[in-house]
Design an enzyme around this catalytic site. Structure first.
Site, short mmCIF file in Angstrom:
data_model
loop_
_atom_site.label_atom_id
_atom_site.label_comp_id
_atom_site.label_asym_id
_atom_site.label_seq_id
_atom_site.Cartn_x
_atom_site.Cartn_y
_atom_site.Cartn_z
N CYS A 84 2.20 -4.44 16.75
CA CYS A 84 0.82 -3.61 17.61
C CYS A 84 -0.08 -4.18 17.71
CB CYS A 84 1.65 -1.76 17.13
SG CYS A 84 3.35 -1.23 17.57
N CYS A 115 2.94 8.58 1.45
CA CYS A 115 3.32 8.23 2.36
C CYS A 115 3.86 6.05 1.86
CB CYS A 115 2.35 7.55 3.60
SG CYS A 115 2.05 6.52 4.72
N CYS A 171 4.47 -6.76 9.09
CA CYS A 171 5.18 -6.21 10.15
C CYS A 171 5.09 -7.01 11.35
CB CYS A 171 4.43 -4.87 11.45
SG CYS A 171 5.96 -3.76 12.24
N GLU A 189 0.56 -1.20 -0.05
CA GLU A 189 -0.09 -0.14 0.44
C GLU A 189 0.78 1.30 -0.24
OE1 GLU A 189 -3.05 -1.60 3.62
OE2 GLU A 189 -2.76 0.97 3.19
N CYS A 219 -2.35 2.72 7.37
CA CYS A 219 -1.80 1.59 5.77
C CYS A 219 -2.15 0.59 6.84
CB CYS A 219 -0.70 1.96 5.94
SG CYS A 219 0.02 3.09 4.77
N CYS A 246 -2.77 -2.43 15.62
CA CYS A 246 -2.19 -1.70 14.04
C CYS A 246 -2.77 -2.88 13.14
CB CYS A 246 -0.89 -1.69 14.03
SG CYS A 246 -0.54 -1.35 12.66
N1 SAH Z 1 6.38 0.75 12.06
C1 SAH Z 1 6.49 2.50 11.70
C2 SAH Z 1 5.78 3.48 11.00
C3 SAH Z 1 4.41 3.04 10.43
S1 SAH Z 1 3.13 2.92 11.41
C4 SAH Z 1 5.60 2.85 13.07
O1 SAH Z 1 5.03 2.31 14.24
O2 SAH Z 1 5.75 4.22 13.53
C5 SAH Z 1 3.72 5.18 11.34
C6 SAH Z 1 2.33 5.19 12.06
O3 SAH Z 1 0.81 5.48 11.99
C7 SAH Z 1 2.46 5.43 13.58
O4 SAH Z 1 2.86 6.25 14.68
C8 SAH Z 1 2.07 4.58 13.97
O5 SAH Z 1 1.17 4.39 15.72
C9 SAH Z 1 0.34 4.39 13.42
N2 SAH Z 1 -0.88 4.36 14.05
C10 SAH Z 1 -0.78 2.98 13.43
N3 SAH Z 1 -2.14 2.05 13.38
C11 SAH Z 1 -3.13 3.36 13.36
C12 SAH Z 1 -4.03 4.05 13.19
N4 SAH Z 1 -5.50 2.90 13.60
N5 SAH Z 1 -5.06 4.89 13.77
C13 SAH Z 1 -3.65 5.97 13.62
N6 SAH Z 1 -2.54 5.60 13.86
C14 SAH Z 1 -2.33 4.52 13.54
FE1 SF4 Z 2 4.60 -1.97 11.79
FE2 SF4 Z 2 2.18 -1.17 12.99
FE3 SF4 Z 2 3.83 -1.14 15.20
FE4 SF4 Z 2 4.29 0.91 12.91
S1 SF4 Z 2 2.39 0.57 14.03
S2 SF4 Z 2 5.52 -1.00 14.51
S3 SF4 Z 2 3.52 -0.54 11.25
S4 SF4 Z 2 2.62 -2.73 13.73
#
Ligand code: SAH
Ligand code: SF4
Length: 349
Positions: free
Chosen positions: A113, A102, A109, A89, A334, A116
């Site tokens: 998290c 982006c 990943c 994506e 994303c 996510c």
């Molecule tokens: N893995 C890296 C970069 C990709 S995620 C990281 O975690 O920083 C980019 C940002 O999107 C991160 O700050 C993450 O906490 C946030 N994010 C992930 N899922 C989300 C969601 N459903 N709503 C809002 N922010 C989200």
């Molecule tokens: Fe990975 Fe999503 Fe956590 Fe970023 S927020 S480190 S993409 S699991």
């Protein structure tokens, strides 16, 4: 087949030299590809025919193909297929005076998290350099937009794929490549301390922007939210960030996803301010109101709660912004498009 957007200019010059061509031909090919967006070697009219034939038989500029794109007034999301049938994506976010792309750095990943969408499948694989660079080339070609900003905030943890991400950054910011300003490239990490140290020691990577997802100022809660973030304590992470080499007036961004009733309390805001301590000039905070993911038990706090959280940080002298990311708001964060099996599921949200 060899993938051209995975090469530095130096590597490609050597490759051509080994095939009996003059190295400056590599500069010409890169000029076509990066400056003019031409992927077809046959159209590179200032190259000798023999070279065009060699290029067409051994190389390709393309490692991704478009599956679908979804358009909104201020952003557009793209789903690409890789050569091995995976999906990636990319989101183009249109702001008043500039565009931001982006990009994804991995398929899935490993950090896991809880909130996510990308975490749902675990890690499938790292993206190759050419697959990262091709996200830029493809979106530029499809939209004809001028794209000056790139953020590694799509799928994946960029510092867990630092080798390929580094090379992609080199191609993005080099004169011979996409020639973006270093200040307009941002790497967002969940906080891999060893990766941040590598960035600090790397003359190229330490010049781009660093954003770090904090998400909770409390150790135990943070490791519950980001369970596989086993590397280093929050304290070690902050130490590392406080000694990260920064040019004057540059700041590290601390990202904080706001989850209703979970990490949005005044205690959290105050503890976040304490983590920053006296280093207020070194950091800025981006609050990201959560974008709900189907089947995950988290919600976005009320506007009132979000603004109170921001206020507490401002009152302590910390630059704090609420980032209603347009791409995220319109399409889901994303990873969500890939995670959903059908287009309809996303568009009905
Ligand atoms: N893995 C890296 C970069 C990709 S995620 C990281 O975690 O920083 C980019 C940002 O999107 C991160 O700050 C993450 O906490 C946030 N994010 C992930 N899922 C989300 C969601 N459903 N709503 C809002 N922010 C989200
Ligand atoms: Fe990975 Fe999503 Fe956590 Fe970023 S927020 S480190 S993409 S699991």
């Amino acid at each position: 087949m060899k993938y051209l957007p995975g090469y530095t200019l130096e590597e490609f010059r050597k490759d051509l030299e080994n095939s009996g061509f003059e190295p400056y031909r590599a500069d010409q090919v890169f000029n076509w590809l990066y400056k003019r967006g031409e992927e077809d070697f046959g159209a590179m009219t200032n190259l000798p025919k023999g070279l065009r034939q060699l290029l067409a038989s051994r190389y390709t500029a393309s490692s991704l193909s478009l599956i679908e794109s979804i358009k909104a007034p201020d952003s557009e999301k793209f789903l690409f297929r890789t050569r091995d049938g995976q999906t990636v994506e990319t989101v183009l976010i249109k702001e008043r005076d500039h565009n931001t792309l982006c990009v994804s750095s991995q398929i899935g990943c490993a950090v896991g998290c809880r909130f996510c969408a990308t975490a749902i499948d675990g890690l499938v694989r790292n993206l190759k350099t050419e697959e990262i660079v091709d996200q830029y080339l493809k979106v530029r070609k499809i939209t004809s937009e001028d794209i000056r900003n790139v953020v590694f905030m799509g799928m994946g943890e960029p510092l867990a794929n630092i080798k390929n991400v580094r090379k992609a950054v080199e191609i993005l910011i080099s004169r011979w490549g996409l020639d973006l300003s270093k200040r307009r490239v941002t790497i967002s990490t969940s906080g891999l301390v060893s990766g941040i140290r590598k960035m600090a020691e790397d003359p190229l990577l330490r010049e781009v922007n660093l954003a770090v997802s904090i998400n909770s100022p409390f150790e135990e809660e943070r490791s519950r939210l980001m369970p596989l973030m086993r590397e280093g304590s929050l304290e070690e992470l902050m130490e590392e960030l406080k000694s990260f080499p920064l040019k004057p007036y540059r700041k590290i961004t601390l990202e904080y996803v706001l989850l209703s009733g979970l990490n949005d309390t005044q205690d959290h805001a105050k503890a976040l301010a304490s983590l920053i301590g006296t280093s207020k000039k070194r950091f800025k905070v981006n609050l990201i109101p959560y974008n709900p993911v189907p089947d995950l038990p988290f919600a976005r706090p009320s506007i009132k709660k979000i603004l109170e959280f921001q206020r507490t940080l401002w009152d302590r002298g910390i630059s704090t912004f609420v980032r209603f990311s347009k791409g995220i708001q319109t399409f889901g964060a994303c990873g969500q498009l890939r995670a959903s099996r059908s287009y309809a599921k996303i568009s009905n949200q």
